[in-house]
Design an enzyme around this catalytic site. Structure first.
Site, mmCIF file in Angstrom:
data_model
loop_
_atom_site.group_PDB
_atom_site.id
_atom_site.type_symbol
_atom_site.label_atom_id
_atom_site.label_comp_id
_atom_site.label_asym_id
_atom_site.label_seq_id
_atom_site.Cartn_x
_atom_site.Cartn_y
_atom_site.Cartn_z
ATOM 1 N N ARG A 147 7.795 -13.137 -1.234
ATOM 2 C CA ARG A 147 7.162 -12.453 -2.377
ATOM 3 C C ARG A 147 7.386 -13.260 -3.651
ATOM 4 N NH1 ARG A 147 9.899 -8.211 0.432
ATOM 5 N NH2 ARG A 147 8.522 -6.598 1.264
ATOM 6 N N ASP A 178 9.735 1.366 0.962
ATOM 7 C CA ASP A 178 10.837 0.914 1.823
ATOM 8 C C ASP A 178 11.465 2.101 2.550
ATOM 9 O OD1 ASP A 178 10.443 -1.717 0.991
ATOM 10 O OD2 ASP A 178 11.746 -1.476 -0.743
ATOM 11 N N ARG A 180 9.262 3.265 5.380
ATOM 12 C CA ARG A 180 9.410 2.429 6.584
ATOM 13 C C ARG A 180 10.670 2.838 7.344
ATOM 14 N NH1 ARG A 180 7.336 -2.854 3.363
ATOM 15 N NH2 ARG A 180 5.155 -2.672 4.007
ATOM 16 N N HIS A 204 13.114 -5.275 -4.210
ATOM 17 C CA HIS A 204 12.172 -5.198 -3.093
ATOM 18 C C HIS A 204 12.131 -6.555 -2.404
ATOM 19 C CE1 HIS A 204 8.878 -3.687 -0.795
ATOM 20 N NE2 HIS A 204 7.981 -4.498 -1.309
HETATM 21 N N1 LIG Z 1 5.563 -3.478 -4.401
HETATM 22 C C1 LIG Z 1 5.154 -3.277 -3.166
HETATM 23 O O1 LIG Z 1 5.757 -2.511 -2.431
HETATM 24 C C2 LIG Z 1 3.926 -3.948 -2.671
HETATM 25 C C3 LIG Z 1 3.344 -4.923 -3.413
HETATM 26 N N2 LIG Z 1 2.173 -5.513 -3.009
HETATM 27 C C4 LIG Z 1 1.594 -6.514 -3.903
HETATM 28 O O2 LIG Z 1 0.434 -5.959 -4.508
HETATM 29 C C5 LIG Z 1 -0.426 -7.020 -4.924
HETATM 30 C C6 LIG Z 1 -1.852 -6.725 -4.481
HETATM 31 O O3 LIG Z 1 -1.952 -6.759 -3.082
HETATM 32 P P1 LIG Z 1 -3.386 -6.578 -2.376
HETATM 33 O O4 LIG Z 1 -4.129 -5.474 -3.002
HETATM 34 O O5 LIG Z 1 -3.152 -6.577 -0.918
HETATM 35 O O6 LIG Z 1 -4.088 -7.964 -2.803
HETATM 36 P P2 LIG Z 1 -5.651 -8.297 -2.813
HETATM 37 O O7 LIG Z 1 -5.765 -9.782 -2.867
HETATM 38 O O8 LIG Z 1 -6.350 -7.574 -1.732
HETATM 39 O O9 LIG Z 1 -6.152 -7.670 -4.206
HETATM 40 C C7 LIG Z 1 -5.766 -8.148 -5.441
HETATM 41 C C8 LIG Z 1 -6.921 -7.926 -6.398
HETATM 42 O O10 LIG Z 1 -6.472 -8.254 -7.716
HETATM 43 C C9 LIG Z 1 -7.600 -8.780 -8.381
HETATM 44 N N3 LIG Z 1 -7.188 -9.496 -9.587
HETATM 45 C C10 LIG Z 1 -6.663 -10.730 -9.703
HETATM 46 N N4 LIG Z 1 -6.442 -11.024 -10.998
HETATM 47 C C11 LIG Z 1 -6.841 -9.959 -11.724
HETATM 48 C C12 LIG Z 1 -6.879 -9.640 -13.096
HETATM 49 N N5 LIG Z 1 -6.463 -10.505 -14.039
HETATM 50 N N6 LIG Z 1 -7.363 -8.447 -13.475
HETATM 51 C C13 LIG Z 1 -7.789 -7.546 -12.565
HETATM 52 N N7 LIG Z 1 -7.778 -7.783 -11.236
HETATM 53 C C14 LIG Z 1 -7.308 -8.972 -10.823
HETATM 54 C C15 LIG Z 1 -8.253 -9.683 -7.345
HETATM 55 O O11 LIG Z 1 -9.587 -10.034 -7.708
HETATM 56 C C16 LIG Z 1 -8.146 -8.812 -6.110
HETATM 57 O O12 LIG Z 1 -9.299 -7.992 -5.962
HETATM 58 C C17 LIG Z 1 0.177 -8.304 -4.325
HETATM 59 O O13 LIG Z 1 0.928 -8.984 -5.322
HETATM 60 C C18 LIG Z 1 1.096 -7.772 -3.246
HETATM 61 O O14 LIG Z 1 2.154 -8.656 -2.941
HETATM 62 C C19 LIG Z 1 1.541 -5.144 -1.854
HETATM 63 C C20 LIG Z 1 2.109 -4.170 -1.061
HETATM 64 C C21 LIG Z 1 3.354 -3.521 -1.378
HETATM 65 O O1 LIG Z 2 5.433 -7.872 1.978
HETATM 66 C C1 LIG Z 2 4.608 -8.041 1.065
HETATM 67 O O2 LIG Z 2 4.283 -9.143 0.598
HETATM 68 C C2 LIG Z 2 3.971 -6.820 0.481
HETATM 69 C C3 LIG Z 2 5.047 -5.851 0.213
HETATM 70 O O3 LIG Z 2 5.749 -5.947 -0.774
HETATM 71 C C4 LIG Z 2 5.417 -4.941 1.302
HETATM 72 O O4 LIG Z 2 4.593 -4.650 2.175
HETATM 73 O O5 LIG Z 2 6.557 -4.476 1.277
#
Ligand SMILES: NC(=O)C1=CN([C@@H]2O[C@H](COP(=O)(O)OP(=O)(O)OC[C@H]3O[C@@H](n4cnc5c(N)ncnc54)[C@H](O)[C@@H]3O)[C@@H](O)[C@H]2O)C=CC1
Ligand SMILES: O=C([O-])CC(=O)C(=O)O
Length: 312
Positions: free
Chosen positions: A93, A153, A156, A180
């Protein structure tokens, strides 16, 4: 009587953003504005319209729009940030930090401009450091900038425990502290099935395996998907936190919160148990930790600080 629905803006229309938007609407929690960058404007509009057209079938009333214009987010009650890039197999990450911190700064400026009183929930990774970035960029009080990791978390962990014991997930509780990442601290001592401590129900060796699987839960999904990361459970987690704020539920949920002395930490965003209500993080709950747990939390905080040290 006209009914004014709450409004939530979801920044990023990718896997997590779109899934979050749809769940919020399905639960009739609010109207939803989905925002993405201009090249993604039409696909974002398309997703929003497609979701809206599910309303008559599923029987939900909620307006959903897609846009690249932040004016449409004006006066949001909550803004959820999912914008940025996700990791692929072989990446951590933390590899996302440079790109995503730029995204956090630009989207935060727009959020603050149009919704100065909102609460922000950050999902984008590396989420502890990204929540800190949004906090600094927004100038908001710490209570109104919240990161999501612990609900996911914990979910899960609860899933794996329920599978192990062949029990309903509803009766299994979990507790995860820290950042995380692979150093997160699942607190088995505070986790139960139907109120019975897990240590009475599952052998120490097996519990350790479940803890380890929880720590690597994100990577497990990344490796299976091949081209992105988890989104159903992350979106469910965001919706639970958003609902707690919109409905002033005073839920006890883990959040990434800014610590100023709690757990002996200062100036860092880290996952801790909190009370979520209309004010955002209304309280941080401090637990007694054993020496081992304190060391584990310190290690997790050190990992987060390493990422924070590269923030511009
Ligand atoms: N904290 C957590 O538990 C989790 C965190 N994540 C994180 O969430 C983030 C998003 O994941 P996904 O939705 O799967 O990615 P994704 O790639 O499917 O979607 C990201 C979107 O953000 C948009 N984007 C990029 N720059 C932008 C901006 N300046 N303004 C507005 N939109 C913008 C993109 O065009 C894309 O549509 C990732 O960084 C991922 O690692 C994902 C799952 C769990
Ligand atoms: O693993 C990743 O990159 C997305 C995330 O944070 C999760 O699913 O916990």
């Amino acid at each position: 009587m006209s009914l004014k629905r709450k409004k939530v803006s979801v920044i990023g229309s990718g896997f997590t953003g779109a899934t979050t938007a749809f769940l919020l609407a399905q639960k009739e929690l609010c109207d939803v504005v989905i925002v993405d960058i201009p090249p993604m404007e039409n696909p974002t509009k398309g997703k929003a319209l497609d979701m809206l057209e599910a309303g008559p079938v599923q029987g939900f009333d909620a307006n959903i729009i897609g846009t690249s214009n932040y004016e449409d987010t004006k006066d949001s009650d909550v803004v959820v940030i999912t914008a940025g890039i996700a990791r692929k197999p072989g990446m951590s990450r933390d590899d996302l930090v440079q790109t995503n911190q730029k995204v956090m700064k630009s989207v935060t400026a727009e959020i603050v401009k149009y919704s100065p009183d909102t609460k922000i929930i950050v999902l984008t990774n590396p989420v502890d450091a990204m929540t800190y970035t949004v906090y600094k960029a927004s100038g908001f009080p710490k209570e109104r900038v919240i990161g999501q990791s612990g609900v996911l978390d914990t979910a899960r962990f609860r899933t794996f425990v329920a599978q192990e014991l062949n029990l309903s997930v509803k009766d299994v509780t979990g507790f995860v502290l820290g950042g995380h990442g692979d150093d997160m601290v699942p607190l088995v001592r505070y986790s139960t099935a139907g109120g019975v401590p897990l240590e009475n129900l599952i052998s120490a060796g097996r519990l350790e395996e479940i803890v380890e699987r929880t720590r690597k839960g994100g990577a497990e999904i990344v490796n299976l998907l091949g081209n992105g990361s988890a989104y159903y459970a992350p979106a469910a987690a965001l919706v639970e936190m958003t609902e707690a704020i919109l409905k002033d539920q005073k839920r006890v949920l883990p959040s990434i919160a800014f610590l100023e002395g709690e757990y002996g930490m200062n100036g860092i965003y880290l996952g801790v148990p909190t009370v979520l209500g209309a004010g955002g993080i209304e309280k941080i709950i401090e637990l007694e930790l054993t020496e081992d747990e304190k060391m584990a939390l310190q290690k997790s905080a050190d990992s987060v600080r390493t990422v924070m040290s590269v923030l511009a």
